[in-house]
Design an enzyme around this catalytic site. Structure first.
Site, PDB file in Angstrom:
ATOM      1  N   CYS A 250       4.604  -6.105   2.878  1.00  0.00           N
ATOM      2  CA  CYS A 250       5.650  -5.498   3.544  1.00  0.00           C
ATOM      3  C   CYS A 250       6.410  -6.269   4.580  1.00  0.00           C
ATOM      4  O   CYS A 250       7.574  -6.192   5.008  1.00  0.00           O
ATOM      5  CB  CYS A 250       5.025  -4.336   4.232  1.00  0.00           C
TER       6      CYS A 250
ATOM      7  N   SER B  55       3.876   3.292   1.046  1.00  0.00           N
ATOM      8  CA  SER B  55       5.605   3.436   0.768  1.00  0.00           C
ATOM      9  C   SER B  55       6.271   4.430   1.764  1.00  0.00           C
ATOM     10  O   SER B  55       5.453   5.277   2.178  1.00  0.00           O
ATOM     11  CB  SER B  55       5.688   3.656  -0.688  1.00  0.00           C
TER      12      SER B  55
ATOM     13  N   PHE C 114      -2.388  -0.760  -1.546  1.00  0.00           N
ATOM     14  CA  PHE C 114      -3.282  -1.543  -2.389  1.00  0.00           C
ATOM     15  C   PHE C 114      -2.956  -3.029  -2.058  1.00  0.00           C
ATOM     16  O   PHE C 114      -3.862  -4.103  -2.359  1.00  0.00           O
ATOM     17  CB  PHE C 114      -2.548  -1.511  -3.778  1.00  0.00           C
TER      18      PHE C 114
ATOM     19  N   GLU D  90      13.894  -1.296  -1.512  1.00  0.00           N
ATOM     20  CA  GLU D  90      12.688  -2.272  -1.496  1.00  0.00           C
ATOM     21  C   GLU D  90      12.263  -2.557  -3.165  1.00  0.00           C
ATOM     22  O   GLU D  90      12.071  -1.760  -4.039  1.00  0.00           O
ATOM     23  CB  GLU D  90      11.422  -1.661  -1.030  1.00  0.00           C
TER      24      GLU D  90
ATOM     25  N   LYS E 233      -9.783   6.148   3.410  1.00  0.00           N
ATOM     26  CA  LYS E 233      -9.633   6.477   2.030  1.00  0.00           C
ATOM     27  C   LYS E 233      -8.608   5.414   1.406  1.00  0.00           C
ATOM     28  O   LYS E 233      -7.499   5.385   1.766  1.00  0.00           O
ATOM     29  CB  LYS E 233      -8.804   7.694   1.782  1.00  0.00           C
TER      30      LYS E 233
ATOM     31  N   GLU F 189      -6.420   3.722  -4.687  1.00  0.00           N
ATOM     32  CA  GLU F 189      -7.283   3.960  -5.654  1.00  0.00           C
ATOM     33  C   GLU F 189      -6.940   2.671  -6.841  1.00  0.00           C
ATOM     34  O   GLU F 189      -8.026   2.573  -7.806  1.00  0.00           O
ATOM     35  CB  GLU F 189      -6.920   5.328  -6.569  1.00  0.00           C
TER      36      GLU F 189
END
Ligand code: NAD
Length: 493
Positions: A285, A230, A153, A386, A177, A180
């Site tokens: 990240c 992740s 995302f 994280e 893909k 979402e």
């Protein structure tokens, strides 16, 4: 939920259409928490249709000369440049980052389109005459077929563009893909792809979540998977894709340390580290999560960074003057709040506390303000977890060797940075730090499009990274030809 919320469409075989999905998920603006769209969880049957369309388009696309293939990318670059404002607003509204941050990520994405336009050169092989007397050998690069990318995302425009331009420039057909949580940016991107006039089936957009991803991972006609997200999901995707005989490059999470030496320019260092830790609300990240001060750097850096954290302007990313937006969802906010509490329990002092604060006019928004945890013990769980939010932990040591030991004592290896005015210290750090992206007086060491995005350890599973030459190698297979043409077989001229 408003009845009128837009239903996100898939783009398959050159047309937009609504899949027969039994599940639809809400897409929300994290600043306002309003539902802005609904996204389908595309079922396997629809994924199969997209793969069939891509496989049907492949033979002709593969035969299209590289110089012709990149003409579509040149057009896409122009269309992207003209749509920056529009795209940036979409990104801010579904992802939460500020307008300036959204513009920045689009620019970094466009750079990958530009690099992929060099494919006629980048895709070249190599050869030798006379590997034995009268025998020549050639290595050529050929595309794989149908390939897919599954993206996170936090960079809805840039990360799909880490893959898409290289995949199609090298002659593959591509399926995206997207996350979402942020599907609208990809819809806009595919509208531009449609305008650029790519042949039907070369590029497909399939929305969804786990069910959709599993259908992609198991489809026998998909030859390669690119993933960013992740670490637990990266591991899962890498193992399932490779078990199914596919190539895979899977980028995972991070816990990035920076070292601050006493000879660093403290004003510049603080500004850069604050931007690294709190930019994009820490949802990068390459965000700095740990700052390790050495010796006398401790007092001044701690004071400066606490001021920088406390004074950052938080709000809705399209409002004037806002420097940091919300985190993506309510459950992310709850997780970050809990981890701040965990840091305190594990021995840190909460020097600046970003919990429980509200933004006027956006009281329901998923905001966590910048937070500083001072003196986090190195052996704490939090120093290895994280957070993916605007939280910076400070650790203090006495020597550069101790600092490098802490940098290297973790499973992630996405990025490590040092701030110093000593060339010798910088070189020692560059040489010894166990991470794939190194910053020297730089807080977000994001490789340009013509360098590989080089995560190590638990931050990356695979061999060839995203971007540049690695991208070209990932999306092509080498073919070696050894050939002999005896003189006596030919007519003599
Ligand atoms: P995520 O792992 O939750 O989701 C990433 C993608 O995987 C999405 O498309 C999602 O639909 C899909 N997915 C999620 N769970 C799945 C499952 N169980 N099975 C199959 N598919 C699944 O990641 P996110 O929250 O969207 O992104 C944030 C994470 O991404 C952070 O950990 C961050 O560090 C990482 N990230 C890494 C890099 C990098 O370059 N290393 C870059 C950006 C983000």
């Amino acid at each position: 939920m408003e009845q009128t919320a837009l239903k996100v469409q898939n783009f398959i075989q050159g047309t937009w259409h609504e899949p027969a999905a039994s599940e639809w998920l809400d897409v929300i603006n994290p600043a306002t928490t309003k539902v802005i769209a609904r996204v389908p969880v595309t079922p396997a049957s629809e994924v199969n249709r997209a793969v069939e369309a891509a496989a049907a388009a492949y033979p002709e696309w593969r035969r299209t000369p590289p110089l012709e293939r990149v003409q579509y990318l040149f057009r896409l670059k122009m269309l992207l440049e003209n749509a920056v404002d529009d795209l940036a607003r979409i990104i801010t509204n579904e992802c939460g980052k500020t307008y300036g941050e959204s513009v920045g990520e689009i620019q970094r994405g466009i750079e990958n389109v530009e690099v992929a336009c060099g494919i006629p050169t980048l895709m070249q092989g190599y050869n030798n005459e006379d590997i034995a007397s009268g025998i020549d050998e050639h290595m050529i690069r050929q595309p794989l077929g149908v390939v897919a990318a599954i993206t996170p995302f936090n960079f809805p425009a840039m990360i799909p563009l880490w893959f898409l331009p290289y995949a199609v420039a090298t002659g593959n057909c591509f399926l995206l893909k997207p996350s979402e949580k942020v599907p609208m940016t990809s819809v806009r991107l595919f509208e531009l792809i449609e305008q650029a006039g790519f042949p039907e089936g070369v590029l497909q957009l399939v929305n969804g979540s786990k069910e959709t991803v599993d259908a992609i991972l198991d489809h026998p006609d998909i030859k390669a998977i690119s993933f960013v997200g992740s670490t637990p999901v990266a591991k899962y995707i890498y193992s399932r894709a490779t078990a199914n005989g596919k190539r895979a490059q899977c980028q995972g999470g991070a816990k990035n340390p920076v070292v601050v030496l006493p000879d660093a320019d403290m004003e510049m260092t603080t500004r850069i580290i604050a931007d690294s830790s709190f930019g994009c609300a820490g949802q990068r990240c390459l965000a700095t999560s740990l700052a390790i001060t050495v010796g006398e750097a401790r007092n001044l850096f701690t004071e400066n960074i606490a001021d920088a954290a406390a004074s950052r302007v938080v709000g809705y990313g399209l409002d004037e003057g806002v420097q940091m937006g919300p985190v993506i969802r309510g459950d992310s906010k709850a997780r970050i709040d809990t981890l701040i509490g965990q840091g305190a329990k594990e021995g840190a002092t909460v020097l600046v506390d970003g919990r429980g604060k509200r933004v006027k006019g956006y009281e329901d928004g998923h905001f966590v303000f910048p937070t500083i945890l001072d003196g986090l013990p190195h052996e704490s769980d939090l120093s290895r977890t994280e957070i993916f939010g605007p939280v910076l932990s400070l650790l203090h040591v006495n020597t550069i060797d101790e600092a490098i030991k802490l940098v290297n004592d973790r499973s992630f290896g996405n990025m490590a940075c040092i701030f110093t005015s000593s060339g010798a210290a910088a070189r020692k750090f560059r040489y010894e730090a166990v991470a794939g992206n190194i910053g020297i007086n730089v807080g977000v060491a994001a490789p340009m499009a013509f360098f590989p995005f080089s995560g190590w350890g638990e931050s990356f599973f695979g061999d060839l990274h995203a971007q540049g030459r690695h991208g070209v190698e990932f999306y092509t297979q080498t073919k070696v030809v050894v050939e002999r043409w005896p003189k006596e077989w030919s007519r003599q001229f």
